[in-house]
Design an enzyme around this catalytic site. Sequence first.
Site, PDB file in Angstrom:
ATOM      1  N   LYS A 113      -1.338  -9.468   2.738  1.00  0.00           N
ATOM      2  CA  LYS A 113      -0.638  -9.022   3.946  1.00  0.00           C
ATOM      3  C   LYS A 113      -1.520  -8.042   4.692  1.00  0.00           C
ATOM      4  O   LYS A 113      -2.166  -7.193   4.073  1.00  0.00           O
ATOM      5  CB  LYS A 113       0.700  -8.357   3.606  1.00  0.00           C
TER       6      LYS A 113
ATOM      7  N   GLU B 142      -1.721  -5.638   8.554  1.00  0.00           N
ATOM      8  CA  GLU B 142      -0.986  -5.111   9.695  1.00  0.00           C
ATOM      9  C   GLU B 142      -1.689  -5.448  11.002  1.00  0.00           C
ATOM     10  O   GLU B 142      -2.920  -5.529  11.059  1.00  0.00           O
ATOM     11  CB  GLU B 142      -0.844  -3.591   9.567  1.00  0.00           C
TER      12      GLU B 142
ATOM     13  N   GLU C 268       8.892  -4.484  10.940  1.00  0.00           N
ATOM     14  CA  GLU C 268       9.342  -3.186  10.432  1.00  0.00           C
ATOM     15  C   GLU C 268       9.833  -2.255  11.533  1.00  0.00           C
ATOM     16  O   GLU C 268       9.158  -2.067  12.555  1.00  0.00           O
ATOM     17  CB  GLU C 268       8.223  -2.483   9.656  1.00  0.00           C
TER      18      GLU C 268
ATOM     19  N   ASP D  48       0.833  -1.207   0.000  1.00  0.00           N
ATOM     20  CA  ASP D  48       0.000   0.000   0.000  1.00  0.00           C
ATOM     21  C   ASP D  48       0.865   1.254   0.000  1.00  0.00           C
ATOM     22  O   ASP D  48       0.354   2.371  -0.103  1.00  0.00           O
ATOM     23  CB  ASP D  48      -1.004  -0.002   1.149  1.00  0.00           C
ATOM     24  N   SER D  49       2.189   1.054   0.055  1.00  0.00           N
ATOM     25  CA  SER D  49       3.120   2.169  -0.147  1.00  0.00           C
ATOM     26  C   SER D  49       2.955   2.775  -1.534  1.00  0.00           C
ATOM     27  O   SER D  49       3.486   3.862  -1.803  1.00  0.00           O
ATOM     28  CB  SER D  49       4.566   1.694   0.046  1.00  0.00           C
TER      29      SER D  49
END
Length: 274
Positions: free
Chosen positions: A118, A120, A187, A49-50
């Site tokens: 993925k 979070e 991260e 999503d970056s």
Amino acid sequence: MSVQSTIRRKTAPDIRARKGGDPIVMLTSYHAHTASLVDRYCDAILVGDSLGNVMHGFETTVPVTLEMMILQGHAVMRGSQHALVVVDMPFGSYEASKEQAFHSAARILKETHCGAVKLEGGVRMAETIRFLTERGIPVMGHIGLTPQSINTLGSFRAQGREEGSWEPIEADAKAVAEAGAFSVVVEAVAEPLGRKITETIAIPTIGIGASAACDGQVLVLEDMLGLSPKPPKFVKRYGDLGPGIEAAIKGYAEEVRSRAFPGPEHVYGMKSKA
């Protein structure tokens, strides 16, 4: 009768089996062209999503939509053949309930044909991860610094650097692993913590600003190519493409304005009569 490709693409179980073995190589990609390049050298491609920051100029990943992720995920699948393609679940597409998460993840898999999603979150998302994996959706976890939580974190700062701050992050790692995730991105955490998590949990850790001891590493492609003006501390620039691209654009603009381009070799003449 269906025609099956003879090229075998890596799967989530393949990545899971790499725990403690050869390091897993992962980079982001959002386009078919870059995906074809990354695919030659990487085990996994993350459609992150970056893309909100890199492609759309958003300050955070929060505005990214499910439709954006599906569109770019499909592009990356078309451009790659070998690597496992993992597509991020964007903010707002999975947090409300495990049922919402399933419907969003199912859309991603069905419409992109990718191999995994993925999401979070650690302890708070463990029930959702279990719900998805029990229903046939491979999940990569993401703990430590979770960019989608920027509005509660306040800043993109490294985690676990203060005494007594490790326990919640360790609990997140354990919860994600026990819930059935096949791997987890760790991260921006203190290096000793990244190392300890890797030694403790049974699934591969993929570090980004964590530790060289992690089972693999991931970076944003544009960061490591030198296209991002202010990359995070954890980025090593393996290229400096920014100045080269600017020079090419400048040269093109100058030649267009001087009518040097297109030259005779770039235009079409008349066909000769038979």
